[in-house]
Structures are given as structure tokens and as C-alpha cells.
Design a protein around this motif. Structure first.
Motif, PDB file in Angstrom:
ATOM      1  N   ASN A   9       0.834  -1.206   0.000  1.00 30.51           N
ATOM      2  CA  ASN A   9       0.000   0.000   0.000  1.00 30.51           C
ATOM      3  C   ASN A   9       0.866   1.252   0.000  1.00 30.51           C
ATOM      4  N   GLU A  10       0.600   2.130  -0.944  1.00 29.49           N
ATOM      5  CA  GLU A  10       1.335   3.398  -1.018  1.00 29.49           C
ATOM      6  C   GLU A  10       0.892   4.355   0.082  1.00 29.49           C
ATOM      7  N   ALA A  11      -0.393   4.308   0.442  1.00 30.52           N
ATOM      8  CA  ALA A  11      -0.909   5.238   1.454  1.00 30.52           C
ATOM      9  C   ALA A  11      -2.079   4.599   2.181  1.00 30.52           C
ATOM     10  N   ALA A  12      -2.310   5.076   3.411  1.00 31.66           N
ATOM     11  CA  ALA A  12      -3.429   4.573   4.210  1.00 31.66           C
ATOM     12  C   ALA A  12      -4.705   5.321   3.844  1.00 31.66           C
ATOM     13  N   GLU A  13      -5.843   4.682   4.097  1.00 27.34           N
ATOM     14  CA  GLU A  13      -7.152   5.317   3.916  1.00 27.34           C
ATOM     15  C   GLU A  13      -7.981   4.994   5.154  1.00 27.34           C
ATOM     16  N   GLN A  14      -8.016   5.920   6.104  1.00 23.30           N
ATOM     17  CA  GLN A  14      -8.721   5.658   7.357  1.00 23.30           C
ATOM     18  C   GLN A  14      -9.627   6.828   7.742  1.00 23.30           C
ATOM     19  N   ASP A  15     -10.194   7.484   6.744  1.00 21.30           N
ATOM     20  CA  ASP A  15     -11.032   8.640   7.034  1.00 21.30           C
ATOM     21  C   ASP A  15     -12.440   8.252   7.478  1.00 21.30           C
ATOM     22  N   LEU A  16     -12.842   6.987   7.259  1.00 23.41           N
ATOM     23  CA  LEU A  16     -14.196   6.567   7.620  1.00 23.41           C
ATOM     24  C   LEU A  16     -14.231   5.537   8.743  1.00 23.41           C
ATOM     25  N   HIS A  17     -13.152   4.793   8.926  1.00 20.13           N
ATOM     26  CA  HIS A  17     -13.172   3.712   9.909  1.00 20.13           C
ATOM     27  C   HIS A  17     -11.762   3.492  10.441  1.00 20.13           C
ATOM     28  N   GLN A  18     -11.674   3.111  11.712  1.00 19.39           N
ATOM     29  CA  GLN A  18     -10.373   2.936  12.357  1.00 19.39           C
ATOM     30  C   GLN A  18      -9.499   1.904  11.637  1.00 19.39           C
ATOM     31  N   TRP A  19     -10.120   0.837  11.135  1.00 18.19           N
ATOM     32  CA  TRP A  19      -9.363  -0.244  10.500  1.00 18.19           C
ATOM     33  C   TRP A  19      -9.626  -0.296   8.994  1.00 18.19           C
ATOM     34  N   GLN A  20     -10.030   0.803   8.420  1.00 27.21           N
ATOM     35  CA  GLN A  20     -10.345   0.862   6.996  1.00 27.21           C
ATOM     36  C   GLN A  20      -9.134   0.479   6.141  1.00 27.21           C
ATOM     37  N   LYS A  21      -9.361  -0.365   5.156  1.00 30.56           N
ATOM     38  CA  LYS A  21      -8.302  -0.761   4.228  1.00 30.56           C
ATOM     39  C   LYS A  21      -8.401   0.070   2.951  1.00 30.56           C
ATOM     40  N   PRO A  22      -7.273   0.352   2.308  1.00 30.56           N
ATOM     41  CA  PRO A  22      -7.302   1.084   1.036  1.00 30.56           C
ATOM     42  C   PRO A  22      -8.091   0.297  -0.013  1.00 30.56           C
ATOM     43  N   ILE A  23      -8.819   0.992  -0.856  1.00 31.27           N
ATOM     44  CA  ILE A  23      -9.645   0.350  -1.869  1.00 31.27           C
ATOM     45  C   ILE A  23      -8.787  -0.501  -2.810  1.00 31.27           C
ATOM     46  N   ALA A  24      -7.573  -0.045  -3.142  1.00 33.53           N
ATOM     47  CA  ALA A  24      -6.707  -0.806  -4.056  1.00 33.53           C
ATOM     48  C   ALA A  24      -6.295  -2.133  -3.433  1.00 33.53           C
ATOM     49  N   ASP A  25      -6.085  -2.137  -2.127  1.00 27.65           N
ATOM     50  CA  ASP A  25      -5.712  -3.361  -1.404  1.00 27.65           C
ATOM     51  C   ASP A  25      -6.834  -4.391  -1.510  1.00 27.65           C
ATOM     52  N   VAL A  26      -8.047  -3.963  -1.195  1.00 26.57           N
ATOM     53  CA  VAL A  26      -9.200  -4.871  -1.241  1.00 26.57           C
ATOM     54  C   VAL A  26      -9.440  -5.354  -2.671  1.00 26.57           C
ATOM     55  N   GLU A  27      -9.278  -4.461  -3.642  1.00 27.67           N
ATOM     56  CA  GLU A  27      -9.469  -4.853  -5.035  1.00 27.67           C
ATOM     57  C   GLU A  27      -8.477  -5.930  -5.466  1.00 27.67           C
ATOM     58  N   HIS A  28      -7.271  -5.898  -4.917  1.00 25.62           N
ATOM     59  CA  HIS A  28      -6.271  -6.911  -5.264  1.00 25.62           C
ATOM     60  C   HIS A  28      -6.786  -8.312  -4.949  1.00 25.62           C
ATOM     61  N   TRP A  29      -7.330  -8.501  -3.741  1.00 25.14           N
ATOM     62  CA  TRP A  29      -7.825  -9.825  -3.337  1.00 25.14           C
ATOM     63  C   TRP A  29      -9.140 -10.151  -4.032  1.00 25.14           C
ATOM     64  N   LEU A  30      -9.970  -9.123  -4.242  1.00 25.23           N
ATOM     65  CA  LEU A  30     -11.245  -9.338  -4.928  1.00 25.23           C
ATOM     66  C   LEU A  30     -11.022  -9.867  -6.349  1.00 25.23           C
ATOM     67  N   LEU A  31     -10.121  -9.240  -7.082  1.00 27.02           N
ATOM     68  CA  LEU A  31      -9.861  -9.644  -8.463  1.00 27.02           C
ATOM     69  C   LEU A  31      -9.094 -10.963  -8.529  1.00 27.02           C
ATOM     70  N   SER A  32      -8.349 -11.276  -7.467  1.00 29.84           N
ATOM     71  CA  SER A  32      -7.598 -12.535  -7.430  1.00 29.84           C
ATOM     72  C   SER A  32      -8.514 -13.734  -7.257  1.00 29.84           C
ATOM     73  N   PHE A  33      -9.613 -13.560  -6.481  1.00 28.18           N
ATOM     74  CA  PHE A  33     -10.412 -14.724  -6.079  1.00 28.18           C
ATOM     75  C   PHE A  33     -11.870 -14.686  -6.543  1.00 28.18           C
ATOM     76  N   SER A  34     -12.207 -13.796  -7.470  1.00 28.67           N
ATOM     77  CA  SER A  34     -13.576 -13.768  -8.000  1.00 28.67           C
ATOM     78  C   SER A  34     -13.554 -13.286  -9.442  1.00 28.67           C
ATOM     79  N   ASP A  35     -14.668 -13.494 -10.117  1.00 27.87           N
ATOM     80  CA  ASP A  35     -14.795 -13.089 -11.512  1.00 27.87           C
ATOM     81  C   ASP A  35     -15.963 -12.116 -11.668  1.00 27.87           C
TER      82      ASP A  35
END
Length: 435
Positions: A340-366
Motif C-alpha cells: 500500500n502506497e498510502a493509508a485510507e482511514q477517514d471513515l473507519h479505524q481499521w479501513q483498508k485502502p480500496i486498491a488493497d481490497v481490489e487486489h484480493w477481490l480480483l484474485s479470487f472472484s470473476d
């Protein structure tokens, strides 16, 4: 040797060091660095360490160990400065009486016992100096004295090693104001509290129960009730992608979560879960009761991270555990780490960056896959599904988080509609066409 302006250094209560002593201090810092941190308040004013600061400026040393103390009154800052300096310096009897006289002129109502404790002398010495000042009409005779209160220095205490870190600490303290925690904290903890305060200010909107046929559905629900509330059929989900709370209380619910995942997943479906570093062993033990363990991946970043106190380990990654329901059936190649290049925590204490989540989403779903997030938090997984053509159903037990997530999704949809209008709108005629 340049000298500080006393108006700029209100807590430099001791006389300047002799030239030879300052030169010796400067040479020591040049050879060994600053051993005793400089102490500053939340606005950056030096409480203790004026000579160390001056030596570093003359040596052009920028990154200096600093302790920031926030939440002290002006009286407490002076007391702190006096105590620290008197402990380190060899004070003559004459210098001690001059210091006592200066403090009595400033606050003549301070009790003899309190001032004696601060400067490290006896109340008889304080009384002797007080009598001399009263006799010379330098201070008034008072009937009541101000005694020390029960608490000593209830301050926010923060240690930093770099100037940029000290600046970040001051910014976080300014954002927190009186809400700053009055204890020793790390920079990450302080910034987290500042972000939490900012998040609480955000308008959340109303919670709206989703339309049962909507492609993106986000519910206010405990994960154990999500199947019923969201009408999720057994064996209907391609991917369960979630980020669980990193605490012992939720670790005890891992068995329940793995049961839910096993029920809703299709045969060969994937369970992908972010967990805390200290949760890994228990997570694998619990989840493999119902699912097949496949791999451990990592979401990483540079810079500050949480500290595992028992190990004094600073964490710079989050483990991502990968399981399947039955035999692994996916053929898409994937990578087991994401930086991750930068954190994204403006909405939730443990919020993950959208690019991070997209990495796993695209890896394991179609495209067109059904994705479930039973601990949806700020809705990042839902947003990733919306952007990448997946169907989503999820929920979170925190109603405020769900309201913020729904607002986030609504704003995303509104922005997409505006972009569509712009892209399909009629082009304006230029000047030549209008003639």
C-alpha cells in the motif's frame, strides 16, 4: 555562541551555560548525538533542552529525539523545567536563592512546601528568601497560600526521533485539543485518536434497509444473523472477503464466522480474511474446522505500525489468510502480497485502502460473482464490488459504520451518474457554428 531571546524561551529558567561548558556539550552531541531528548509542549515551545536545541541548530542536525508533553498548564511547564534542570545542574547556594526569589516574584502565593519540593530544598530556605523579598517590598505578604494539587503533570507524553514526526504529533494534538489522551502514547495512537475524532464529526445520514434485489446490499447486522436478514441461500456465494476486528473478543467468535462462511460458500469457493498478527494461529485453528487452509498472504506498508508490546515488534503488514470450501478450484494466477502506497482511514479505524481490497477481490472472484463481507465496516469491499462488476451482500454490527458506508456508496453512484450525463450530453456549439 548565539544566545536565545528570553521572550522566545519562557521556560528557560536557568542562566546560559558558560561558553566552555556549552562547547563541551556541542562536541558531545557532534560525536554521540542527542542522548537526553528535548522536551517540548504541544505548540513546539521548548520546556527543557534549550542548549541541546541550540547546539543541534549550530551543528545543522535536523532530526532530534523529542518528547512532546501536551495538556500542561504554564505553571506545570515551569515546574517541570525547574525540576529537570535542578536535577542535572550543580547549583550554588546563591544560585538556588536567586531561583527561589524569581519564582516567588512570579507567584508569591505559592506555598513554601510546594516550592521547596519543586526546587529540591527545604521550606525553611524558601521562607528565608520570602522574608527578604517582603522586607524589600518586592512581593506582598499573603494570607492564603496556593498548595500543590493531588495530581502531578497529567500530560499527553509522546516520544519522537524525527522532526517530521514531531510536527505530525503537534498536528494531531491540535486536532484533538482537550480530548488528547492524558498518558504516554505512540504517534500512531495519537493520530488514530485524531482521525477518530474527525470521523465522529462526519454526517452519517439515515440507515436504509437495502432492496432485496439490489446488486449491492449492505445491512446493519451481526454476521451470525446476516444469512437470515439478507436471505442468503446456502452455497450461493463465490467469495467471502472480510477484515475482522483485531481483538481477543472477536477471536473467540472465529468458530462462528467459519461456520457461516462454510454454509454460504459454493463448493470450491474462497474465504479470504484479514487478521491481526497475534490472531494468526488461532484463526487457522478455528477456520480449518470447517474450511481448507490454502495460504497466508500479506498486505504491507512502510512507516509506523502497531506495536506488539510483548515482543516489542512493530508490525508493517497485515496477514491475509486464504481458505477454500473443499478442493481449490480456481485457475487464475495471483500474488500473495500487496504493498500500500498510502493509508485510507477517514471513515473507519481499521479501513483498508480500496486498491488493497481490489487486489484480493480480483484474485479470487470473476465478473458477476457473488461476494459476501460479514464484517463490512466502512464498506470498502462493497465499493470494490460496485466498481468491478461483482454482486455484493454484507453487513456490520456497528450501525454508524453501516450508515457511513451506505452514504459512501450513494456518493459513488451519484458521481458515476454525473459522469454518465457528462459523457452522453450534447456538445456545445462553438463560436463558428453560432455565426
Amino acid at each position: 555562541m548565539s544566545k536565545s531571546n528570553k521572550s522566545d524561551t519562557p521556560f528557560q529558567l536557568m542562566p546560559d551555560l558558560p561558553t566552555w561548558e556549552f562547547d563541551a556539550l556541542k562536541e558531545s552531541i557532534r560525536l554521540h548525538g542527542v542522548i537526553i531528548p528535548i522536551i517540548k509542549d504541544e505548540s513546539g515551545s521548548i520546556i527543557d533542552g534549550h542548549h541541546r536545541d541550540r547546539a543541534c541548530r549550530e551543528l545543522k542536525i535536523k532530526n532530534v529525539p523529542t518528547i512532546t508533553l501536551a495538556g500542561l498548564t504554564e505553571e506545570q511547564k515551569r515546574d517541570h523545567a525547574l525540576i529537570l534542570n535542578l536535577v542535572r545542574r550543580k547549583i550554588t547556594r546563591k544560585q538556588m536563592r536567586e531561583i527561589i526569589a524569581a519564582e516567588l516574584r512570579r507567584t508569591p502565593d505559592i506555598s513554601n512546601q510546594w516550592l521547596a519540593e519543586i526546587v529540591g530544598t527545604t521550606d525553611k530556605t524558601i521562607q528565608s528568601v520570602r522574608k527578604d523579598l517582603i522586607a524589600g517590598s518586592e512581593i506582598p505578604m499573603v494570607d492564603k497560600f496556593r498548595a500543590k494539587d493531588g495530581k502531578r503533570y497529567p500530560a499527553t507524553r509522546l516520544y519522537t526521533e524525527k522532526e517530521k514526526q514531531a510536527e505530525r504529533a503537534r498536528d494531531a494534538l491540535a486536532a484533538l485539543g482537550d480530548d488528547a489522551p492524558r498518558k504516554a502514547v505512540s504517534l500512531k495512537q495519537l493520530e488514530r485518536e485524531a482521525k477518530r475524532k474527525e470521523r465522529l464529526k462526519q454526517p452519517r445520514g439515515r440507515y436504509r434497509k437495502p432492496d432485496g434485489h439490489a446488486p449491492i446490499r449492505l445491512y446493519h447486522s451481526d454476521f451470525r444473523d446476516l444469512e437470515e436478514i439478507g436471505q442468503i441461500q446456502s452455497g450461493s456465494v463465490d467469495l467471502v472477503l472480510t477484515d475482522v476486528p483485531y481483538d481477543r473478543k472477536f477471536t473467540n467468535q472465529f468458530d462462528d464466522l467459519s461456520e457461516v462462511a462454510a454454509r454460504v460458500l459454493k463448493d470450491g469457493g474462497v474465504f479470504c480474511v484479514y487478521v491481526g498478527v497475534i490472531q494468526v494461529a488461532e484463526a487457522i485453528k478455528s477456520f480449518t474446522r470447517h474450511l481448507e487452509y490454502q495460504a497466508t498472504a500479506f498486505s504491507s506498508w512502510s512507516g509506523d505500525g502497531s506495536v506488539i508490546q510483548s515482543l516489542q515488534c512493530v508490525t508493517q503488514n497485515t496477514p491475509v489468510l486464504i481458505f477454500s470450501k473443499g478442493k481449490w478450484s480456481r485457475t487464475t494466477r495471483w500474488y500473495n502480497s500487496f504493498y500500500n502506497e498510502a493509508a485510507e482511514q477517514d471513515l473507519h479505524q481499521w479501513q483498508k485502502p480500496i486498491a488493497d481490497v481490489e487486489h484480493w477481490l480480483l484474485s479470487f472472484s470473476d465478473t458477476g460473482s457473488v461476494v459476501c463481507d460479514p464484517c463490512a465496516g466502512s464498506g470498502t469491499t462493497a465499493l470494490a464490488c460496485h466498481r468491478n462488476g461483482r454482486l455484493f451482500i454484507g453487513g456490520d454490527i456497528d450501525k454508524d459504520a453501516v450508515r457511513l458506508a451506505q452514504k459512501r456508496l450513494s456518493q459513488e453512484s451519484h458521481s458515476a451518474k454525473e459522469q454518465l450525463k457528462l459523457s452522453t450530453g450534447k456538445p456545445k456549439r462553438n463560436i463558428a457554428q453560432m455565426k
